[in-house]
Enzyme design. Structure first.
Site, PDB file in Angstrom:
ATOM      1  N   THR A   1      61.272  38.689  13.106  1.00 57.66           N
ATOM      2  CA  THR A   1      60.395  37.573  12.744  1.00 57.66           C
ATOM      3  C   THR A   1      59.621  37.889  11.469  1.00 57.66           C
ATOM      4  OG1 THR A   1      60.121  37.137  15.095  1.00 57.66           O
ATOM      5  CG2 THR A   1      58.487  36.143  13.616  1.00 57.66           C
TER       6      THR A   1
ATOM      7  N   GLY B   1      61.293  32.057  21.996  1.00 58.84           N
ATOM      8  CA  GLY B   1      60.767  33.405  22.168  1.00 58.84           C
ATOM      9  C   GLY B   1      59.249  33.451  22.097  1.00 58.84           C
TER      10      GLY B   1
ATOM     11  N   SER C   1      67.407  36.267   9.618  1.00 56.09           N
ATOM     12  CA  SER C   1      66.698  36.063  10.884  1.00 56.09           C
ATOM     13  C   SER C   1      65.542  35.073  10.751  1.00 56.09           C
ATOM     14  CB  SER C   1      66.155  37.404  11.403  1.00 56.09           C
ATOM     15  OG  SER C   1      65.330  38.005  10.426  1.00 56.09           O
TER      16      SER C   1
ATOM     17  N   THR D   1      56.704  41.109  16.358  1.00 52.76           N
ATOM     18  CA  THR D   1      58.119  40.856  16.072  1.00 52.76           C
ATOM     19  C   THR D   1      58.925  41.714  17.040  1.00 52.76           C
ATOM     20  OG1 THR D   1      59.869  40.959  14.397  1.00 52.76           O
ATOM     21  CG2 THR D   1      58.148  42.627  14.248  1.00 52.76           C
TER      22      THR D   1
HETATM   23  N1  GLY Z   1      60.535  37.610  18.230  1.00 49.93           N
HETATM   24  C1  GLY Z   1      61.461  36.584  17.966  1.00 49.93           C
HETATM   25  C2  GLY Z   1      62.216  36.141  19.144  1.00 49.93           C
HETATM   26  O1  GLY Z   1      62.608  36.927  19.976  1.00 49.93           O
HETATM   27  O2  GLY Z   1      62.423  34.968  19.265  1.00 49.93           O
END
Ligand code: GLY
Length: 299
Positions: free
Chosen positions: A137, A167, A47, A188
């Site tokens: 994240t 995001g 990720s 996150t």
């Molecule tokens: N928190 C990462 C995203 O949704 O892009």
């Protein structure tokens, strides 16, 4: 008192690297960058970095941001393709650009102009349905022994996202915020929802109003649940640190399985290091917050 806190179990490597960077005498912005670089270049993390999960066109688009609590300088890139170590590009934006956030093709061009190299196009098949909820994240806060704070984030964003989707992560106040005079916070989770609440700025404001760091983290989660109703809560987790290096975390994460170790954590795992109270970096687990079933939605 030097300290660091990072999201998820893979954040342990970032926290360890950040503490080593500080030991060499480098500053907190370097510690955030070098800590996050470790995770961005770890191919087992699906990720963050170019091994992150692709968008709906099969391309990996990366978001990253870094903020310095002393100067409040901020640098970010979003929807950037084919460039490794996006947090390092974000740092270049912070230090060498008059701008704060550069996106898409412009971000790739900026990186190339600043010495980064174009990586192979790794267009891949769509993520599996199990992977397609993924938006974890790497968020990292570092404080040095003088009390300087910095925060950074790096992510491939929501798996299977629309090309160009950005995001919460690279948005100041949403994915991250820091002020040396008050503290730092980062988020996150599901960024399309997180950005509506400016979680990181709000936590720092709660610290400014006198809340302790754990209460500030708990309160933002309660605030969101109260506004949208507990039954509508999405995946979100926050970390924060005050000016003494005291840390807190809260969220709605019920469980997390580490890709590398296959360890399943019963909540939100995060990594901490504090020169006095946690001299050896370690992973803690925050259980999902109990949410009051109070629904104040406007109908
Ligand atoms: N928190 C990462 C995203 O949704 O892009």
């Amino acid at each position: 008192m030097a300290a660091s806190i990072g999201t998820w179990s893979f954040g342990l490597a970032a926290v360890e690297a950040a503490s080593r960077t500080l030991e060499t005498g480098k500053d907190v912005v370097s510690a955030v960058e070098e800590g996050i670089n470790i995770v961005e270049t770890d191919e087992s993390v699906t990720s963050v970095g170019l091994s992150g999960l692709p968008n709906s066109s099969g391309e990996v688009e990366l978001d990253a941001a870094i903020m310095d609590g002393y100067s409040l300088r901020f640098g970010a890139v979003a929807a950037m393709k084919r460039i490794d170590r996006p947090i390092s590009v974000a740092r270049k934006v912070l230090e060498e650009s008059p701008h704060s956030l550069i996106v898409g093709e412009g971000a790739t061009q900026f990186a190339l102009q600043h010495g980064f190299t174009l990586q192979p196009d790794r267009s891949e098949a769509k993520p599996s349905s199990e992977e397609s909820h993924c938006h974890d994240t790497m968020s990292l806060i570092v404080m040095d022994k003088k009390g300087n704070l910095a925060v950074g984030v790096s992510t491939s964003g929501a798996a299977n996202k629309h090309p160009g989707r950005v995001g919460d992560s690279p948005l100041p106040g949403s994915g991250l915020y820091v002020d040396n005079k008050v503290g730092a916070a980062a988020a996150t989770g599901d960024g399309d929802d997180i950005m509506k609440f400016c979680c990181s700025f709000q936590i720092v404001q709660y610290l400014k109003q006198g809340l302790d760091v754990q209460s500030a983290c708990d309160k933002i989660i309660d605030d969101i649940a109260e506004r949208i109703g507990a039954e509508n809560m999405f995946e979100v987790a926050v970390i924060a640190m005050d000016t003494k290096g005291r840390y807190g975390a809260a969220g709605t994460v019920k469980s997390f399985t580490d890709d590398k170790s296959s360890i399943q954590y019963p909540g939100f795992p995060y990594a901490v290091w504090h020169q006095e109270t946690e001299p050896l970096p370690k992973i803690l687990v925050q259980p999902p917050k109990d949410l009051l079933p109070k629904d104040t939605r406007i109908t």
